[in-house]
Design an enzyme around this catalytic site. Structure first.
Site, PDB file in Angstrom:
ATOM      1  N   GLU A   1      38.599  30.762  33.214  1.00  0.00           N
ATOM      2  CA  GLU A   1      38.606  30.376  34.627  1.00  0.00           C
ATOM      3  C   GLU A   1      37.311  30.797  35.323  1.00  0.00           C
ATOM      4  O   GLU A   1      36.693  31.792  34.946  1.00  0.00           O
ATOM      5  CB  GLU A   1      39.791  31.046  35.343  1.00  0.00           C
ATOM      6  CG  GLU A   1      41.130  30.493  34.903  1.00  0.00           C
ATOM      7  CD  GLU A   1      42.312  31.173  35.594  1.00  0.00           C
ATOM      8  OE1 GLU A   1      43.346  30.507  35.750  1.00  0.00           O
ATOM      9  OE2 GLU A   1      42.214  32.354  35.958  1.00  0.00           O
TER      10      GLU A   1
ATOM     11  N   CYS B   1      32.065  32.672  40.825  1.00  0.00           N
ATOM     12  CA  CYS B   1      32.450  33.847  40.024  1.00  0.00           C
ATOM     13  C   CYS B   1      32.764  33.337  38.615  1.00  0.00           C
ATOM     14  O   CYS B   1      33.674  32.526  38.436  1.00  0.00           O
ATOM     15  CB  CYS B   1      33.675  34.493  40.671  1.00  0.00           C
ATOM     16  SG  CYS B   1      34.376  35.829  39.709  1.00  0.00           S
TER      17      CYS B   1
ATOM     18  N   CYS C   1      39.954  40.319  27.922  1.00  0.00           N
ATOM     19  CA  CYS C   1      39.084  41.494  28.048  1.00  0.00           C
ATOM     20  C   CYS C   1      39.766  42.673  27.353  1.00  0.00           C
ATOM     21  O   CYS C   1      40.975  42.829  27.461  1.00  0.00           O
ATOM     22  CB  CYS C   1      38.856  41.816  29.526  1.00  0.00           C
ATOM     23  SG  CYS C   1      37.762  43.241  29.773  1.00  0.00           S
TER      24      CYS C   1
ATOM     25  N   CYS D   1      41.921  47.557  32.357  1.00  0.00           N
ATOM     26  CA  CYS D   1      42.000  48.096  33.726  1.00  0.00           C
ATOM     27  C   CYS D   1      43.377  47.723  34.284  1.00  0.00           C
ATOM     28  O   CYS D   1      43.802  46.567  34.186  1.00  0.00           O
ATOM     29  CB  CYS D   1      40.887  47.517  34.595  1.00  0.00           C
ATOM     30  SG  CYS D   1      39.230  47.838  33.944  1.00  0.00           S
TER      31      CYS D   1
ATOM     32  N   CYS E   1      44.161  44.677  36.791  1.00  0.00           N
ATOM     33  CA  CYS E   1      43.507  43.409  36.502  1.00  0.00           C
ATOM     34  C   CYS E   1      44.375  42.481  35.650  1.00  0.00           C
ATOM     35  O   CYS E   1      44.878  42.890  34.595  1.00  0.00           O
ATOM     36  CB  CYS E   1      42.189  43.698  35.777  1.00  0.00           C
ATOM     37  SG  CYS E   1      41.373  42.228  35.171  1.00  0.00           S
TER      38      CYS E   1
ATOM     39  N   CYS F   1      40.021  38.639  43.743  1.00  0.00           N
ATOM     40  CA  CYS F   1      39.489  39.667  42.848  1.00  0.00           C
ATOM     41  C   CYS F   1      40.595  40.286  41.997  1.00  0.00           C
ATOM     42  O   CYS F   1      41.611  40.741  42.520  1.00  0.00           O
ATOM     43  CB  CYS F   1      38.822  40.739  43.712  1.00  0.00           C
ATOM     44  SG  CYS F   1      38.234  42.131  42.791  1.00  0.00           S
TER      45      CYS F   1
HETATM   46  S1  SF4 Z   1      38.523  44.488  35.655  1.00  0.00           S
HETATM   47 FE1  SF4 Z   1      39.570  43.192  34.142  1.00  0.00          FE
HETATM   48  S2  SF4 Z   1      37.999  41.831  33.355  1.00  0.00           S
HETATM   49 FE2  SF4 Z   1      36.957  43.513  34.412  1.00  0.00          FE
HETATM   50  S3  SF4 Z   1      36.556  45.035  32.808  1.00  0.00           S
HETATM   51 FE3  SF4 Z   1      38.526  45.596  33.704  1.00  0.00          FE
HETATM   52  S4  SF4 Z   1      40.053  44.549  32.413  1.00  0.00           S
HETATM   53 FE4  SF4 Z   1      38.081  43.613  31.991  1.00  0.00          FE
END
Ligand code: SF4
Length: 401
Positions: A131, A151, A158, A162, A165, A386
């Site tokens: 995306e 963006c 990933c 985090c 996220c 975000c």
């Molecule tokens: S915020 Fe999401 S996309 Fe960014 S590094 Fe952390 S887990 Fe990965």
């Protein structure tokens, strides 16, 4: 280009690089059968002028043809060799036989009902999805009618986990190629009336884990004979790879840098962002200080406010102290729910704070002389704000860091 040929009882694979260099390897013994040739063409999107030079020389053409092809792809954004009208017809035909021009396919384009945010779902050549989000400018921006910030993603999923996220819930599938990164920009530009004026590497993935392809994409996008976006209008955001922050400084990269910070306390940040187990908060601040001093550039510290986690008076004081160590701006960000990913553990516990508290947190920073701005929640109704990017139903294949 990959050529597979079966000759006699042995199958060979020949890999032909853009410059025409080839190597061949026997891959397995099979029973006698006729020769079979499969060709996978080189996608020219995302190649630098130097790589295109190797490609055209490999086809027996003069070097200057590379610059012509580069402009056709990145400045005029054509989709076929036939449209490259200043190339001889025979060369166009030769290019079409050996190479391709493949943009990521826009599968859906969602428009927010609350603001001008648009979210693009792309399908890549291997069928994977990513995306990108076109973010509207702030209403008070001087050039609001001319600006479009995009963006973009650098990985499919990933590995960094985090807790706030949505991308993290996909696990890590693979890095994007430079062509797939550049392709997002070119494809959105083709679908937009306004020019893409700013690019933020804040979509799916950690850019520092795909550093070479990200920097190659930056080189392609900033080349004055191509898309020609200024590096000062490109921001790379990292979750905290201190070593790569130092590398960016040493390489004197002209793009801007942002750090997804969110807490100055190791014990909190370790929970929120496991990458902190590898790079402590102090190590990160040292790297940022090194970066700002060496490059003479400011950095952006991103700080999502979570209720009861990082919004106390002590947290403000720590943030002020850290900000005073370097040339920086703080970007205070509201937490955007990722409930649509069915989170569990800490992710399910996270709560944002009220808008008034965000303003008061930002005001305390301002009073202390720290440059600060509050990011709005554009695109929240289409899960495009975000932290909300995640391709639902994408095959999950989690790999360890
Ligand atoms: S915020 Fe999401 S996309 Fe960014 S590094 Fe952390 S887990 Fe990965």
């Amino acid at each position: 280009m990959l050529v597979a040929a079966q000759c006699g009882t042995t199958q060979y694979e020949s890999v032909i690089l853009a410059g025409g260099t080839a190597f061949r390897r026997a891959v397995r013994i099979e029973s006698l059968s006729s020769i079979r040739v499969i060709m996978k063409k080189t996608n020219l999107i995302g190649l630098t002028v130097e790589e295109l030079e190797a490609f055209v020389i490999g086809l027996g053409e003069p070097k200057y043809r590379a610059a012509q092809i580069f402009s056709w792809l990145n400045k005029f954004r054509v989709h076929s060799f036939e449209q490259m009208s200043n190339l001889p017809q025979a060369f166009r035909d030769h290019c079409a036989e050996t190479a391709s021009i493949v943009f990521p396919d826009i599968v859906t384009q969602q428009q927010s009902k609350l603001d001008a945010t648009r979210k693009f779902l792309f399908k890549l050549e291997d069928g994977a999805h990513i995306e990108s989000v076109s973010i509207p400018p702030r209403e008070d921006a001087v050039d609001a009618d001319k600006r479009q910030t995009l963006c973009i993603s650098t990985q499919i999923g990933c590995p960094l986990d985090c807790q706030f996220c949505a991308t993290a819930t996909m696990g890590f599938i693979r890095n994007l190629t430079a062509g797939e990164i550049v392709g997002q920009v070119l494809a959105v530009q083709a679908a937009s009336e306004k020019p893409v004026t700013n690019i933020v590497f804040m979509g799916m993935g950690e850019p520092m884990l795909n550093y070479d392809n990200v920097m190659k994409a930056v080189d392609v996008l900033t080349a004055h004979t191509g898309f020609a976006i200024s590096p000062r209008r490109i921001t790379i955001s990292t979750a905290g790879y201190a070593t790569m922050i130092r590398r960016m400084a040493d390489e004197d990269r002209k793009v801007k840098l942002a750090l997804s910070l969110h807490s100055l306390r190791d014990e909190v940040r370790r929970e929120l962002m496991p990458i902190t187990k590898k790079f402590s908060v102090n190590g990160l601040l040292d790297a940022l200080e090194y970066y700002t001093k060496k490059t003479k550039k400011s950095v952006m510290l991103e700080y999502i406010l979570f209720d009861g986690l990082n919004n106390t008076a002590a947290d403000v004081a720590l943030l002020i102290k850290a900000a005073r160590r370097m040339d920086c701006r703080v970007n205070v960000i509201p937490f955007h729910s990722i409930a649509f990913t069915n989170p569990h553990g800490m992710s399910a516990e996270l709560r944002g704070v009220k808008p008034a508290e965000i303003e008061s947190f930002a005001a305390k920073l301002r009073e202390a002389g720290v440059p600060v701005f509050v990011r709005n929640s554009a695109g929240v109704d289409i899960d495009a704000a975000c932290g909300q990017l995640a391709v639902k139903n994408e095959k999950q294949k989690k790999k360890s860091m």
